[in-house]
Design an enzyme around this catalytic site. Structure first.
Site: not given
Length: 585
Positions: A470, A445, A491-492, A405
């Site tokens: 998210s 996701d 960073g997830g 991301t």
């Protein structure tokens, strides 16, 4: 070399003095150059000062594109458009025209804060069983990612056009000169892009078009290689002349549909109608008080703004300033507050157009004070943290969120502010390419399990037209009714912890924005306290273990970008863990 941990005491005194004024002022005590700790391999970053406008992103070429637009008198949205389009080319492993984003925006003329949801959507054909195998068991993550099954309808082209119509200043066509030039004439592959290609060689070689671009002659592109992308240039020229329409109902949209449905592995069932029906949604920001500030961000379907509000709401009850960054109990509070937020989000946060998300209850003072009392009742890590009893209708669902991301922050000379987190999910997304850019794998996701044995549905389960949850946390911090800071990170699911650490370090511990970003990462998403390897934070391991935490020392590759807006100008910082750059007038 001094550790960043040792800067806190003097800087804290400065912030205390600043807090006495009604006008936002910038901390004045800092070493302007922030060298990385020895052995980390991080780049050196310098605190950047500017007078009226500033842009920051994870790639120097993208930042330069935004800076050039601002210098020409463009708006923050104009600069964002140039930056995002450039990132699509120069940082393709992280975001792009085939992905989506969440944007938090301050309109200085209207004195209004708003957010835009450009998250990808599941196709009409999607069912809760999308990621189950023939035996009804969840697929292995990488099996779900491969091919077209994981691709959602992208939101970026529509977001760029929609926001420009409302907030753009320069002519639309003039915003794409830089990315077109770079695509046609070539750009130097960055070390980070090269390394990511090497790490993901196996998945990139699955599809001929992708392999030919990233692995010419079977060899990963080396850093410094001049890379051209004429197909991307043609796509951007089409975007510049005809807007986003072709990407939702024209040839580019049909190209994406053909690529997704024709994938040799896991073909998707997306249709042109799914593209035609896509829309960007303006949503109300989620704001939570913290000290003298209001911390505002993206609500559902992102868990970012809600979880950040929960963490800060719990920390609000503790004197973090007096504890300081050196005290292990500061990190106990941050760790357990984060565990509460993650426990709640797994049950309650999903697309609000499909489920009722108890946002107000989750960030309410009464609820968070109760959770804080649990932490205060002991001087050890809480042995177990369960979700609060905010609703009985959902089962827990835990999707895998990976950290590919990017984040953009912009302030223009008119005082408008952008904080945008943008993504294609996994590194290089689904690895499918169409129109010169990669397509996302954002549908992974969603939680793979649609429900539990008791018959309760997972809030974040797959559904037709639904947007997956998210952790992206684009944030604008308000003070006295006006923006004080724009910040965010890739960073997830670790994004939430990276942003929380940065805010606490700046607001409570008095660090300037660059020092706060550079501070070693320490975070907890539920079961393990993760510590950034090769930093002074690793010395905290025995202390955390003594408190009862399981600890894992590992790479924590944040990519925080931040701008602080003060009475006397702007200060910007970029994460030394990536290739970020800040530029201003």
């Amino acid at each position: 070399m001094k550790s960043t941990w040792t800067l806190n005491i003097l800087a804290t005194l400065v912030l205390a003095a600043c807090a006495q004024s009604s006008e936002p002022k910038l901390p004045v005590v800092s070493a302007d150059t922030h060298a990385p700790e020895q052995g980390t391999g991080l780049t050196e970053q310098k605190l950047v000062h500017a007078k009226k406008f500033m842009a920051a992103s994870a790639n120097p070429l993208a930042t330069e594109a935004g800076y050039e637009i601002l210098k020409r008198g463009g708006s923050a949205i104009d600069a964002m458009i140039a930056m995002q389009t450039t990132l699509s080319l120069t940082e393709p492993q992280s975001s792009g025209l085939g992905g989506g984003a969440f944007l938090v925006y301050w309109d200085n003329k209207a004195k209004k804060l708003t957010t835009f949801d450009a998250r990808e959507t599941a196709p009409k054909s999607a069912t809760p069983e999308l990621f189950l195998d023939e035996n009804g068991k969840p697929l292995a993550f990488m099996k779900a990612v491969v091919g077209g099954r994981s691709v959602g309808v992208p939101g970026i082209p529509k977001l760029l056009e929609d926001t420009h119509k409302r907030y753009g200043k320069l002519p639309w066509q003039s915003l794409f000169d830089k990315p077109v030039q770079l695509a046609e004439q070539g750009f130097a592959v960055s070390p980070r892009m090269s390394q990511s290609i090497k790490q993901n060689k196996e998945s990139l070689q699955r599809y001929p078009q992708t392999a030919a671009y990233f692995l010419p002659n079977g060899t990963p592109l080396a850093a410094g290689t001049v890379l051209k992308n004429p197909e991307f240039a043609r796509s951007v020229k089409l975007l510049a002349t005809q807007g986003s329409a072709p990407f939702y109902k024209g040839k580019p949209a049909q190209n994406m549909v053909n690529t997704i449905t024709g994938a040799t592995d896991n073909p998707g069932k997306i249709t042109l109608a799914d593209f035609k029906n896509y829309r960007v949604i303006e949503r109300t920001p989620v704001c939570a008080p913290y000290r003298e500030y209001e911390v505002c961000g993206m609500g559902a379907p992102s868990s970012g703004g809600i979880a950040l509000g929960q963490i800060l709401g719990i920390l609000q009850t503790q004197d973090m300033k007096t504890l300081g960054a050196e005290n292990i109990h500061s990190w106990r509070w941050i760790g357990d507050a984060s565990r509460v937020a993650f426990a709640d989000r797994d049950y309650y946060v999903a697309d609000p157009d499909f489920v009722t998300v108890p946002t107000k209850a989750m960030i309410s003072k009464s609820y968070l004070n109760g959770r804080a009392r649990e932490i205060r009742a002991t001087d050890k890590a809480l042995p177990q943290i369960n979700a609060g009893k905010l609703s009985n209708q959902f089962a827990a669902g835990k999707p895998v969120e990976l950290p590919s991301t990017s984040h953009i922050v912009v302030v223009d000379k008119e005082g408008n502010v952008v904080s945008m987190t943008t993504s294609i999910e996994n590194a290089f997304g689904s690895t499918l390419m169409a129109n010169g850019y990669l397509l996302n794998n954002e549908l992974t996701d969603f939680a793979f399990n649609p429900g539990n044995a008791e018959g309760k549905v997972v809030a974040n389960s797959v559904a037709s037209g639904k947007r997956p949850r998210s952790s992206m946390t684009p944030t604008i911090v308000m003070k006295n009714g006006r923006p004080y800071m724009a910040v965010g990170s890739p960073g997830g699911s670790r994004i939430i912890g990276y942003v929380a650490k940065t805010l606490v370090a700046h607001i409570d511990w008095g660090m300037d924005i660059q020092t706060a970003i550079s501070l070693p990462n320490m975070l907890n998403r539920g079961s393990v306290y993760e510590i950034e390897q090769d930093t002074s934070a690793t010395a905290r391991t025995p202390q955390l273990e003594k408190l009862g935490y399981k600890v894992q020392v590992r790479d924590l590759n944040s990519g925080v970008q931040g701008i602080v807006i003060g009475k006397d100008g702007l200060q910007g910082g970029a994460d030394p863990r990536r290739e970020g750059k800040v530029m201003g007038d």
